[in-house]
Scaffold this motif. Sequence first.
Motif, PDB file in Angstrom:
ATOM      1  N   SER A 286       0.806  -1.216   0.000  1.00 16.75           N
ATOM      2  CA  SER A 286       0.000   0.000   0.000  1.00 16.75           C
ATOM      3  C   SER A 286       0.836   1.262   0.000  1.00 16.75           C
ATOM      4  CB  SER A 286      -0.930   0.006   1.216  1.00 16.75           C
ATOM      5  OG  SER A 286      -0.185   0.175   2.390  1.00 16.75           O
ATOM      6  N   VAL A 287       2.152   1.132   0.104  1.00 14.62           N
ATOM      7  CA  VAL A 287       3.001   2.319   0.251  1.00 14.62           C
ATOM      8  C   VAL A 287       4.107   2.258  -0.805  1.00 14.62           C
ATOM      9  CG1 VAL A 287       4.521   3.563   1.831  1.00 14.62           C
ATOM     10  CG2 VAL A 287       2.535   2.348   2.746  1.00 14.62           C
ATOM     11  N   PRO A 288       4.418   3.369  -1.502  1.00 16.13           N
ATOM     12  CA  PRO A 288       5.541   3.367  -2.445  1.00 16.13           C
ATOM     13  C   PRO A 288       6.869   3.457  -1.702  1.00 16.13           C
ATOM     14  CG  PRO A 288       4.506   5.542  -2.402  1.00 16.13           C
ATOM     15  CD  PRO A 288       3.718   4.654  -1.476  1.00 16.13           C
ATOM     16  N   TYR A 289       7.922   2.769  -2.202  1.00 18.38           N
ATOM     17  CA  TYR A 289       7.879   1.576  -3.033  1.00 18.38           C
ATOM     18  C   TYR A 289       8.132   0.350  -2.157  1.00 18.38           C
ATOM     19  CZ  TYR A 289       8.485   4.956  -6.849  1.00 18.38           C
ATOM     20  OH  TYR A 289       8.344   6.028  -7.694  1.00 18.38           O
ATOM     21  N   GLY A 330      13.044   4.913  -2.919  1.00 16.83           N
ATOM     22  CA  GLY A 330      11.804   4.705  -2.163  1.00 16.83           C
ATOM     23  C   GLY A 330      11.832   3.533  -1.206  1.00 16.83           C
ATOM     24  N   VAL A 331      12.996   3.185  -0.648  1.00 16.12           N
ATOM     25  CA  VAL A 331      13.062   2.107   0.348  1.00 16.12           C
ATOM     26  C   VAL A 331      13.348   2.750   1.710  1.00 16.12           C
ATOM     27  CG1 VAL A 331      14.209  -0.026   1.029  1.00 16.12           C
ATOM     28  CG2 VAL A 331      13.924   0.514  -1.393  1.00 16.12           C
ATOM     29  N   TYR A 379       6.328  11.553  -1.679  1.00 14.70           N
ATOM     30  CA  TYR A 379       7.615  11.671  -2.372  1.00 14.70           C
ATOM     31  C   TYR A 379       8.581  12.642  -1.693  1.00 14.70           C
ATOM     32  CZ  TYR A 379       5.332  15.611  -4.852  1.00 14.70           C
ATOM     33  OH  TYR A 379       4.660  16.764  -5.157  1.00 14.70           O
ATOM     34  N   ALA A 380       8.153  13.227  -0.573  1.00 10.56           N
ATOM     35  CA  ALA A 380       9.038  14.161   0.138  1.00 10.56           C
ATOM     36  C   ALA A 380      10.257  13.421   0.695  1.00 10.56           C
ATOM     37  CB  ALA A 380       8.273  14.826   1.273  1.00 10.56           C
ATOM     38  N   ASN A 387      16.276   8.660  -0.122  1.00  6.61           N
ATOM     39  CA  ASN A 387      16.080   8.490  -1.565  1.00  6.61           C
ATOM     40  C   ASN A 387      14.602   8.175  -1.766  1.00  6.61           C
ATOM     41  OD1 ASN A 387      16.136   7.911  -4.260  1.00  6.61           O
ATOM     42  ND2 ASN A 387      17.565   6.185  -4.114  1.00  6.61           N
ATOM     43  N   PRO A 388      13.758   9.209  -1.729  1.00  6.29           N
ATOM     44  CA  PRO A 388      12.311   8.959  -1.701  1.00  6.29           C
ATOM     45  C   PRO A 388      11.785   8.492  -3.057  1.00  6.29           C
ATOM     46  CG  PRO A 388      12.752  11.298  -1.853  1.00  6.29           C
ATOM     47  CD  PRO A 388      14.088  10.638  -1.740  1.00  6.29           C
TER      48      PRO A 388
END
Length: 1008
Positions: A286-289, A330-331, A379-380, A387-388
């Motif tokens: 449910s959440v990137p990535y 995004g991790v 994405y903030a 590293n969003p």
Amino acid sequence: MNRRLGLKFAMVAIFFVFSAPLLKADGETQPGRDPKQAVDESYTAKMKKYTTEPFFTSPLVNYLPASKNVPTPEAVLGDVAGAPGILPYSTDVYKYMRMLEKATPRVKVFSIGTTEEGREMIAVAISSEENLKKLEENRAKLAKLADPRTLQMNDAEADKIVAQAVPVYYITGTIHSTETGAPTALMELAYRIAVDDSPYVKEIRDGVVTLITPVVEADGRDRMVDLYKWHLAHPKDYYPPLVYWGKYVAHDNNRDAMGVTLKLTENVMNTYVHWNAQVLHDLHESVPYLYDNTIGDGPYNAWIDPILADEWQMIGARNVADMTKFGMPGVFAHGDFDTWSPGYLMFIAALRNGISRLYETFGNGGADTLERTLEPEEYARTWYKQNPPLPRVMWSQRDNNNYEETGLLVSLHYFNENKRTFLKNFYLKAKRSIEKPNTEGPAAYVLPADEVRPTLQLELLRVMQKQHVEISRATSSVTVALPVKKEKKTNKTPEKKEAKKDEKPEPTSKTFPAGSYVIRMDQPYSRIADALLDHQYWSPEDPQKTPYDDTGWTFGELYGVQVARVTDAKILQTAMERVTELRVPGGIKGEGSIFAIENHGEPALASLRYRLKDADMQAVEEAFEAGGRKFAQGTILVKGADRAQLDAATNELGLPTVAFSAVPSVKSHPLRAARILLMHSWLGTQTEGWWRLALDKLQIPYDYASTQTIAGTPDLREKYDVILFPPVGWGGSLDNIINGLPTDWGNPLPWQNTPETPNLVGKNDATADIRPGLGWDGVAKLQKFVNHGGVLLTVMDTSQFAAGIGITTGVSSSHAEKMKIIGSVVGTRLVDGASPIAYGYSEKVAAYCDNGPVFSLSSIAGSRRRRKLGPEMGERPTGRGTKDDPDFAVGRLGMAAPEEPEMEIWENPSITDEQRYNNSRVIPPAMRARVVLRYADAKDLLISGLVEGGGEIAQHPAVVDALYGKGHVVMFSINPVWRGETQGTYSLVLNTVMNFDSLNAGRKNDEK
Ligand SMILES: [Zn+2]
């Protein structure tokens, strides 16, 4: 590093001098393929094609090793894992895992049970051939670490096992059916671990048993695949949301690890315990990535071992670091998730000395490749997200599978590198669990033998049993010292201090009779028992302002039974025996053809009522004596029943029954097996699913129909006595319940079995279009049902709905403004014990509340409490005399002021003469609402969890019986039926059902 490991590394290093330099300078094995092993070129090309950006993959998954004898997932899927447009059914996934088992000795498949709808669940073990050959031997070793009592708590003995045992890492996929990517990722992961000869993967294969349940919610998975197929067949249409997942609940299937009411929880729990796994890693999307939410945010569950919190940091931080080095954006591992509630599936490990883990990766809710645009907060760049994720990308299921597999492989590798530490921790945590009585305590919990609700005590013990908690029974009575309560510093006035002198001193000891149940805390699984039986306190000052789930759950309170937390270690020296079979004695004693059964609000009474459908059962409205025994109001008298049949039923249900030849005449009314309709809205079926589950377990029959069906039923009263309308949940507002989803545009959203959707309906409801709601016809049908003597039972948002459509005479309902009661256990008080709804309940009732609506009473139809004009005048006005004297007006005779009626918040306000004058809206006393339970005073509201600003709801009705026409609307602000955890309040519902045509019994009308 110990010597053994050093040698191993040295050998690997020597080997690689002659091949590729795969060792990093830091001595760790480099991820990446073995150049000597062929690659499956066509599979690899397709993976590359479906990966939307080069940085959405890693050196671990950007190739697939080839094998001559082991089939790739393509053999079942027809394409690669994560390919667009492809979602396998649970049986397809199992078929592939069994193909692997056939093709390689490195895979074994185990059946671990079935779902409510009979679908199979499996666990797949992947490891080296040698490890799999010695599975049982290894399992016996791990069992010793899991229960250090078998090693006499000897650390040196444990170290020997720690040095040899192969740990088990258990991965579970797609418990949440709309989160669809895990099964294909896990198919491919199984293949990789079985086939890949790269040193990195080979170390995992040789060092760890990877255990995989690829589909946890098999019923929901097959429905989701159906829906997706329907979507592919109608690409231009909207497709229906997944209204039903499993038979009973949807998203809440990941909130069942406390009550263990669902088969999927039981099956995963038994598998975890049987294998003595060290990790349970649950996959969500449910959440990137990739959000590894095991570190998450505070507050952490107070009952976990701090060693576990450290392990979360170790694994989570390393997971982020490794994937960051691969350049995957995004991790991250911190974020919006507190680890307070133990209801999540992963908590099976957290409170059983293992390691709980959970991934949220990014899913598209199907296998379409979509352009995805994120919210700014997603994405903030933050301190924990360096590293969003990117604001907008094309995202594919393959991308999701790449992230899931990469995360799992780096985790497995790190886990293997540090397995001796983790195995030692596994042992240490178990040992510390056993040492609990002598460390933080308590020594035990005791469920006394003199419990007045033995069947509810039994149900609570059954939960403990499903949780694999050891239960003992004292063979003699035992007296323990009670902890001395510290005097709180207060600003009490001198008078109050003096008054305290006369109070009785607190007791210093407590005696439990022989036969009392003892849950010892010197056992390996003491932590789960402690977490469930203890009280919870969530401070309103906590920096975490948005609890992720329930904040309180104390099982003794919610089951309405006595549970004593005993700190005196003497309890452990008491003679006791282990109990494996739980039973409550019932059956008939005495001679005669009239039978009496005491009523203590046990749900089993309703089971009996429905089981002996034709017996004459009466509820007595007054206390009485017979045969030298006293029976309370609500006692059930059975007449004209077959003795053998009644004896068998009460025996099985655990209801002691007394026979008499005659019973003194006592006022009573029939107790009926009412015809029940459970009404649901197509907006959401989960919260009512817990109600279906409760009724099914009690074997109480009911019809199940949607608001749409109600609208089309000409005469509801002819068919039903009681309509239950449990909470709708999110979106259950008045207009949504009536209007449903928009129908002025878009296409119908069918929930029906078709060639594309053979699994959709299952054993639940169906409709050609889920969009229409109750509609105005439905409102009229419901109104008519109540008007003609039916009983409508409403809860939380549906109470708000009933008040909104004007069928709750004298009761209004509103939302609190600032109050925060987030899934807490709160205190309520009995207001009218003569109401049949309250039969069997005592003065104080603990209940589950989740920001329930605030009910207010009025004695004037269509208005709320009387508005006061001017300032409050509590005391005498300024004037002559002393404080207690009357004032005077100079020049005329004085006149005493009329008494101001003093009303409590839960009482119907008195009508003044002024209000009564020519006022057709004054509700006659016989038609005013009857409050059964009210919320406790603000200071007594909190039992467990979070109560902030409770003054808004304190003292307001919690359960109120409103009249309308000839019928009743019984409104609940608490939720009496929730996640199998609230059995103590079930009888408030069941009493309403069985007394539906006598709810006015014992009613006293205040003529004011
Ligand atoms: Zn989820």
